[in-house]
Motif scaffolding. Structure first.
Motif, mmCIF file in Angstrom:
data_model
loop_
_atom_site.group_PDB
_atom_site.id
_atom_site.type_symbol
_atom_site.label_atom_id
_atom_site.label_comp_id
_atom_site.label_asym_id
_atom_site.label_seq_id
_atom_site.Cartn_x
_atom_site.Cartn_y
_atom_site.Cartn_z
ATOM 1 N N LEU A 32 -36.336 118.202 -4.710
ATOM 2 C CA LEU A 32 -37.053 119.200 -3.622
ATOM 3 C C LEU A 32 -37.699 118.149 -2.474
ATOM 4 O O LEU A 32 -38.223 117.038 -2.856
ATOM 5 C CB LEU A 32 -38.308 119.742 -4.556
ATOM 6 N N ASP A 33 -37.689 118.514 -1.445
ATOM 7 C CA ASP A 33 -38.432 117.899 -0.420
ATOM 8 C C ASP A 33 -39.812 118.714 0.241
ATOM 9 O O ASP A 33 -39.233 119.913 0.759
ATOM 10 C CB ASP A 33 -37.383 117.362 0.801
ATOM 11 N N LEU A 34 -40.877 118.254 0.071
ATOM 12 C CA LEU A 34 -41.970 118.932 0.555
ATOM 13 C C LEU A 34 -42.151 119.073 2.295
ATOM 14 O O LEU A 34 -42.908 119.608 2.526
ATOM 15 C CB LEU A 34 -43.215 118.589 -0.143
ATOM 16 N N SER A 35 -41.659 118.223 2.764
ATOM 17 C CA SER A 35 -41.668 117.807 4.215
ATOM 18 C C SER A 35 -40.143 117.781 4.681
ATOM 19 O O SER A 35 -39.932 116.630 5.334
ATOM 20 C CB SER A 35 -42.761 116.680 4.395
ATOM 21 N N ILE A 36 -39.469 118.431 4.495
ATOM 22 C CA ILE A 36 -37.749 118.269 4.916
ATOM 23 C C ILE A 36 -37.574 118.140 6.430
ATOM 24 O O ILE A 36 -36.569 117.365 6.571
ATOM 25 C CB ILE A 36 -37.028 119.501 4.218
ATOM 26 N N ILE A 83 -38.782 114.986 -6.669
ATOM 27 C CA ILE A 83 -39.180 115.250 -5.366
ATOM 28 C C ILE A 83 -39.220 113.863 -4.496
ATOM 29 O O ILE A 83 -39.480 112.800 -5.069
ATOM 30 C CB ILE A 83 -40.951 115.602 -5.045
ATOM 31 N N VAL A 84 -38.704 114.173 -3.282
ATOM 32 C CA VAL A 84 -38.577 113.027 -2.454
ATOM 33 C C VAL A 84 -39.086 113.678 -0.997
ATOM 34 O O VAL A 84 -38.656 114.860 -0.669
ATOM 35 C CB VAL A 84 -37.090 112.475 -2.076
ATOM 36 N N PHE A 102 -39.995 112.567 -11.490
ATOM 37 C CA PHE A 102 -40.494 111.554 -10.589
ATOM 38 C C PHE A 102 -40.677 112.119 -9.110
ATOM 39 O O PHE A 102 -39.809 112.888 -8.697
ATOM 40 C CB PHE A 102 -39.238 110.517 -10.401
ATOM 41 N N GLY A 103 -41.530 111.376 -8.392
ATOM 42 C CA GLY A 103 -41.666 111.462 -7.076
ATOM 43 C C GLY A 103 -41.606 110.271 -6.215
ATOM 44 O O GLY A 103 -42.080 109.330 -6.688
#
Length: 337
Positions: free
Chosen positions: A128-132, A197-198, A243-244
């Motif tokens: 998942l990318d929260l600010s893609i 998450i990255v 992991f983030g």
């Protein structure tokens, strides 16, 4: 990988985008989305209200015939699209928080994920990318990790419609499946918990104080830091033990407010490491960034006995980069296992 393929696709994307930019009187980025959709629609130029002109239509069709996307590898297409987006960011004077994450940083983050949180074969792995943004960071990781019968499920959140449209067009051209959501990443998200998450986090103040108050890392008065809130939000959507990996300002823990961020991380997870990026990548000391590594608490997880603190060498120094990956692998063996 063929640099000739990358260059040929880039030339078609760039020239066609410039034609559409002039004819339709839109930004380069909007024109890039339009030309990408034309290519996806069997190289058919979309006509709306008589535009683009017949002359431009003919020129575009001739240009599109110069490439056969089916003969070009997915990651080569990603790099060609990346070059076009970089051109567009210069052409359209895109603000700093919307700049694309460079391939070099994306590749290093991919190595970190592979060493510390690798996907297992034939087991779904949610990235998942929260600010893609335009998606380049996520797609870089996908192409690196997508092998050995791994099932990589991608999700991305962003509140910028134009950037998200670019991410969608880019994914379609690469034949990559991804779930994209146009939304404020700090609101309630209807997504499944992620294994990893990255994010290249937006830096600055979050304007919606009422929403920020729902987070433990918000400030008592005034606007709160967006990047602090996003790290907290990441913990909310990570699986236990997940992991983030976040691209953050190198001085993130030097402010007075940082103690609350660190306290939150240690309450629900583990602060496992911070990797400082080479100074050559940044114009000023204030703009320097690092990769923050956090882990959500779960069965069998532990705070590393020794936090990983390292500085990445110049990315052009391949031998030194290999030494760094070996050092991180040894660190995991010594302090995380």
């Amino acid at each position: 990988m063929s640099t000739e393929h990358i260059e040929s696709v880039y030339q078609v994307l760039d020239q066609s985008a410039m034609m559409l930019k002039e004819d339709l009187q839109v930004s380069y980025m909007e024109a890039l989305i339009e030309t990408g959709e034309n290519l996806l629609d069997n190289k058919t130029v979309r006509i709306l209200d008589g535009k683009p002109s017949k002359y431009t239509q003919d020129e575009l069709e001739a240009l599109y015939e110069q490439v056969d996307l089916s003969e070009i590898a997915s990651n080569e297409l990603r790099q060609a699209i990346q070059l076009s987006i970089l051109r567009g960011m210069r052409e359209d004077f895109v603000q700093a928080n919307h700049q694309m994450t460079p391939d070099s940083i994306g590749s290093l983050m991919a190595y970190l994920v592979e060493v510390l949180a690798p996907p297992k074969s034939e087991t779904p792995y949610h990235l998942l990318d929260l600010s893609i943004g335009t998606g380049n960071l996520t797609y870089t990781l996908f192409h690196f990790l997508n092998r050995d019968n791994r099932i990589i499920q991608l999700s991305g959140i962003d509140n910028d419609e134009l950037l998200l449209s670019l991410a969608a067009t880019s994914a379609a051209l690469q034949d990559v499946t991804i779930s994209l959501t146009l939304q404020d990443a700090l609101s309630n998200l209807l997504i499944e918990p992620a294994d990893t998450i990255v994010s290249d986090l937006p830096v600055g103040y979050y304007p919606l104080d009422e929403q920020a108050e729902k987070f433990e890392t918000s400030f008592p008065t005034g606007h709160s830091f967006t990047h602090h809130l996003m790290i907290e939000q990441g913990m909310n959507y990570l699986k236990e033990g997940g992991f983030g990996f976040y691209l953050v300002p190198s001085n993130i823990f030097e402010s007075e407010e940082a103690k609350d961020l660190l306290a939150f991380i240690q309450k629900v997870g583990h602060f496992q490491g911070m990797l400082t990026l080479p100074k050559e990548l940044f114009k000023t000391e204030q703009s320097k960034k690092s990769i923050l590594i956090v882990q959500k608490k779960g069965v069998g997880t532990q705070q590393a006995k020794e936090v990983l603190l390292a500085t990445a060498p110049d990315f052009k120094n391949l031998s030194a980069m290999q030494d760094l990956i070996a050092e991180i692998t040894q660190w995991k063996h010594n302090f995380l296992n």
